[in-house]
Design a protein around this motif. Structure first.
Motif, mmCIF file in Angstrom:
data_model
loop_
_atom_site.group_PDB
_atom_site.id
_atom_site.type_symbol
_atom_site.label_atom_id
_atom_site.label_comp_id
_atom_site.label_asym_id
_atom_site.label_seq_id
_atom_site.Cartn_x
_atom_site.Cartn_y
_atom_site.Cartn_z
ATOM 1 N N VAL A 1 38.937 27.659 26.350
ATOM 2 C CA VAL A 1 37.925 28.604 25.883
ATOM 3 C C VAL A 1 38.220 28.924 24.425
ATOM 4 O O VAL A 1 39.382 29.105 24.056
ATOM 5 C CB VAL A 1 37.938 29.916 26.705
ATOM 6 C CG1 VAL A 1 36.914 30.903 26.156
ATOM 7 C CG2 VAL A 1 37.675 29.638 28.182
ATOM 8 N N VAL A 2 37.177 28.968 23.595
ATOM 9 C CA VAL A 2 37.320 29.343 22.191
ATOM 10 C C VAL A 2 36.641 30.690 21.989
ATOM 11 O O VAL A 2 35.524 30.915 22.472
ATOM 12 C CB VAL A 2 36.693 28.284 21.253
ATOM 13 C CG1 VAL A 2 36.796 28.738 19.792
ATOM 14 C CG2 VAL A 2 37.384 26.942 21.434
ATOM 15 N N VAL A 3 37.327 31.573 21.262
ATOM 16 C CA VAL A 3 36.780 32.887 20.919
ATOM 17 C C VAL A 3 36.706 32.970 19.401
ATOM 18 O O VAL A 3 37.663 32.627 18.706
ATOM 19 C CB VAL A 3 37.672 34.033 21.443
ATOM 20 C CG1 VAL A 3 37.082 35.392 21.054
ATOM 21 C CG2 VAL A 3 37.847 33.934 22.949
ATOM 22 N N GLY A 4 35.573 33.395 18.862
ATOM 23 C CA GLY A 4 35.462 33.517 17.409
ATOM 24 C C GLY A 4 34.072 33.947 16.992
ATOM 25 O O GLY A 4 33.198 34.208 17.829
ATOM 26 N N GLY A 5 33.874 34.017 15.691
ATOM 27 C CA GLY A 5 32.595 34.391 15.136
ATOM 28 C C GLY A 5 31.597 33.246 15.203
ATOM 29 O O GLY A 5 31.857 32.195 15.791
ATOM 30 N N ALA A 6 30.457 33.451 14.546
ATOM 31 C CA ALA A 6 29.391 32.440 14.550
ATOM 32 C C ALA A 6 29.286 31.768 13.193
ATOM 33 O O ALA A 6 28.189 31.431 12.737
ATOM 34 C CB ALA A 6 28.064 33.068 14.949
ATOM 35 N N GLY A 7 30.432 31.555 12.533
ATOM 36 C CA GLY A 7 30.425 30.830 11.267
ATOM 37 C C GLY A 7 30.074 29.373 11.470
ATOM 38 O O GLY A 7 30.305 28.804 12.546
ATOM 39 N N ASP A 8 29.533 28.745 10.439
ATOM 40 C CA ASP A 8 29.075 27.357 10.571
ATOM 41 C C ASP A 8 30.208 26.399 10.933
ATOM 42 O O ASP A 8 30.027 25.496 11.748
ATOM 43 C CB ASP A 8 28.422 26.903 9.253
ATOM 44 C CG ASP A 8 27.101 27.600 8.999
ATOM 45 O OD1 ASP A 8 26.304 27.703 9.949
ATOM 46 O OD2 ASP A 8 26.871 28.052 7.867
ATOM 47 N N GLY A 9 31.387 26.586 10.320
ATOM 48 C CA GLY A 9 32.488 25.664 10.572
ATOM 49 C C GLY A 9 32.959 25.710 12.009
ATOM 50 O O GLY A 9 33.078 24.672 12.675
ATOM 51 N N LEU A 10 33.222 26.911 12.521
ATOM 52 C CA LEU A 10 33.706 27.028 13.892
ATOM 53 C C LEU A 10 32.649 26.587 14.883
ATOM 54 O O LEU A 10 32.951 25.869 15.849
ATOM 55 C CB LEU A 10 34.121 28.478 14.172
ATOM 56 C CG LEU A 10 34.606 28.751 15.602
ATOM 57 C CD1 LEU A 10 35.802 27.885 15.945
ATOM 58 C CD2 LEU A 10 34.927 30.220 15.790
ATOM 59 N N LEU A 11 31.410 26.984 14.656
ATOM 60 C CA LEU A 11 30.344 26.605 15.577
ATOM 61 C C LEU A 11 30.192 25.090 15.645
ATOM 62 O O LEU A 11 29.987 24.518 16.724
ATOM 63 C CB LEU A 11 29.029 27.259 15.144
ATOM 64 C CG LEU A 11 27.849 27.154 16.111
ATOM 65 C CD1 LEU A 11 28.231 27.627 17.504
ATOM 66 C CD2 LEU A 11 26.667 27.952 15.578
ATOM 67 N N ALA A 12 30.333 24.419 14.501
ATOM 68 C CA ALA A 12 30.241 22.954 14.490
ATOM 69 C C ALA A 12 31.382 22.324 15.288
ATOM 70 O O ALA A 12 31.167 21.377 16.062
ATOM 71 C CB ALA A 12 30.254 22.446 13.051
ATOM 72 N N GLU A 13 32.598 22.832 15.103
ATOM 73 C CA GLU A 13 33.751 22.270 15.817
ATOM 74 C C GLU A 13 33.619 22.499 17.323
ATOM 75 O O GLU A 13 33.951 21.627 18.133
ATOM 76 C CB GLU A 13 35.048 22.902 15.300
ATOM 77 C CG GLU A 13 35.369 22.634 13.833
ATOM 78 C CD GLU A 13 35.783 21.202 13.558
ATOM 79 O OE1 GLU A 13 35.887 20.402 14.510
ATOM 80 O OE2 GLU A 13 36.004 20.867 12.378
ATOM 81 N N VAL A 14 33.147 23.666 17.716
ATOM 82 C CA VAL A 14 32.979 23.971 19.135
ATOM 83 C C VAL A 14 31.881 23.107 19.747
ATOM 84 O O VAL A 14 32.031 22.568 20.854
ATOM 85 C CB VAL A 14 32.667 25.469 19.320
ATOM 86 C CG1 VAL A 14 32.219 25.760 20.748
ATOM 87 C CG2 VAL A 14 33.886 26.316 18.978
ATOM 88 N N ALA A 15 30.772 22.965 19.018
ATOM 89 C CA ALA A 15 29.638 22.204 19.552
ATOM 90 C C ALA A 15 29.978 20.734 19.734
ATOM 91 O O ALA A 15 29.635 20.132 20.763
ATOM 92 C CB ALA A 15 28.435 22.360 18.629
ATOM 93 N N THR A 16 30.639 20.125 18.741
ATOM 94 C CA THR A 16 30.950 18.706 18.855
ATOM 95 C C THR A 16 31.908 18.414 20.007
ATOM 96 O O THR A 16 31.941 17.300 20.520
ATOM 97 C CB THR A 16 31.560 18.164 17.550
ATOM 98 O OG1 THR A 16 32.743 18.912 17.223
ATOM 99 C CG2 THR A 16 30.580 18.262 16.402
ATOM 100 N N ARG A 17 32.662 19.442 20.414
ATOM 101 C CA ARG A 17 33.616 19.266 21.511
ATOM 102 C C ARG A 17 33.078 19.791 22.841
ATOM 103 O O ARG A 17 33.724 19.628 23.876
ATOM 104 C CB ARG A 17 34.932 19.972 21.170
ATOM 105 C CG ARG A 17 35.707 19.263 20.083
ATOM 106 C CD ARG A 17 36.741 20.151 19.437
ATOM 107 N NE ARG A 17 37.557 19.384 18.504
ATOM 108 C CZ ARG A 17 37.157 19.021 17.286
ATOM 109 N NH1 ARG A 17 35.971 19.407 16.844
ATOM 110 N NH2 ARG A 17 37.935 18.303 16.516
#
Length: 276
Positions: free
Chosen positions: A181-197
């Motif tokens: 599980v990943v917890v974090g904000g909705a920044g573009d970088g994190l959202l991209a890393e979470v989505a691709t995985r």
């Protein structure tokens, strides 16, 4: 101040120096295109210098006069998110001029999510966070079966047997790979890393200008792509949060991540530079 600007103070020598450097560089190098990030002033200045521009448009309600004038002046508008994350407030002419770049992260190969979430990875960005060490310790103590790992700006460590503060880590993608599980904000970088995985995602949107992260979080919630927290839960609330996380269909988020997004984004910039 003119309504077309966000930041144009008078009597600031540093700004004059910066603009003179940019003007001299443009005059010397004759660029085919300047890609601007979020500076309306740089976008309009480059256009006044007779240079074609491509303007990056972040999420959120960017319908104020300065943003709209920068978009009007641009040869193309680029976004680091897919069209599914478009704001309902964005005018149609802006949408028509926009190239939706999608989630800009390299393709990732990730094993299927485990049936039980055990490793929780918290990613904090450099733009500031509302999450405190005490809040993280409270969440960890409330979920003793979980192992919490925190990455990002150094926070004062609050002891909990299942909570580890790692600080900055250059290979954060590897840490996300290891997460259930990943917890974090909705920044573009994190959202991209979470989505691709295709990771299970608990989104705690941070305060950013123009409601950038709030807008993306609303889309995540509306499409059922993440568990979105409006506030940090009380200790007893985490059981329900992880119950909701377990029911997420992670493939729906992964399906929005185009593995060719980065290459397509680069190709679009090249075509705009060529005058296409």
């Amino acid at each position: 101040m003119p309504e077309a600007f966000h930041y144009a103070p008078v009597d600031v020598a540093g700004i004059r120096r910066r603009m003179s450097l940019l003007a001299a560089w443009i005059d010397t190098n004759d660029p085919a295109l300047i890609v601007t990030d979020v500076s309306v002033e740089i976008a309009l200045f480059a256009r006044l210098m007779g240079v074609r521009t491509a303007v990056m448009r972040l999420a959120g309600a960017r319908t104020d006069v300065p943003h709209l004038e920068a978009f009007r002046s641009a040869a193309s508008i680029l976004t680091p998110f897919p069209s599914a994350f478009e704001s309902s407030e964005t005018p149609q002419w802006v949408r028509d001029k926009t190239f939706y770049g999608g989630f800009l992260a390299p393709p990732a190969v990730t094993a299927a999510p485990s049936t039980e979430a055990r490793r929780v990875v918290v990613v904090l960005g450099s733009g500031g966070t509302r999450i405190s060490s005490a809040a993280l310790a409270s969440a960890a103590n409330a979920t003793p079966r979980m192992d919490w790992h925190v990455y990002g700006p150094a926070l004062p460590a609050v002891p909990a047997p299942n909570l580890t503060f790692h600080g900055w880590r250059p290979d954060i993608a590897n840490a996300i790979d290891e997460a259930d599980v990943v917890v974090g904000g909705a920044g573009d970088g994190l959202l991209a890393e979470v989505a691709t995985r295709g990771k299970r995602f608990i989104c705690f949107p941070e305060d950013r200008p123009f409601d950038e992260q709030v807008d993306k979080a609303r889309t995540l919630a509306r499409l059922g792509l993440a568990v979105v927290l409006e506030g940090w839960p009380d200790p007893e609330g985490w059981v329900d949060v992880f119950r909701k996380v377990g029911s997420l269909n992670t493939e729906r988020l992964r399906a929005l991540a185009d593995p060719h997004a980065v290459a397509a984004f680069a190709a679009k910039i090249e075509s705009v530079a060529a005058g296409a």
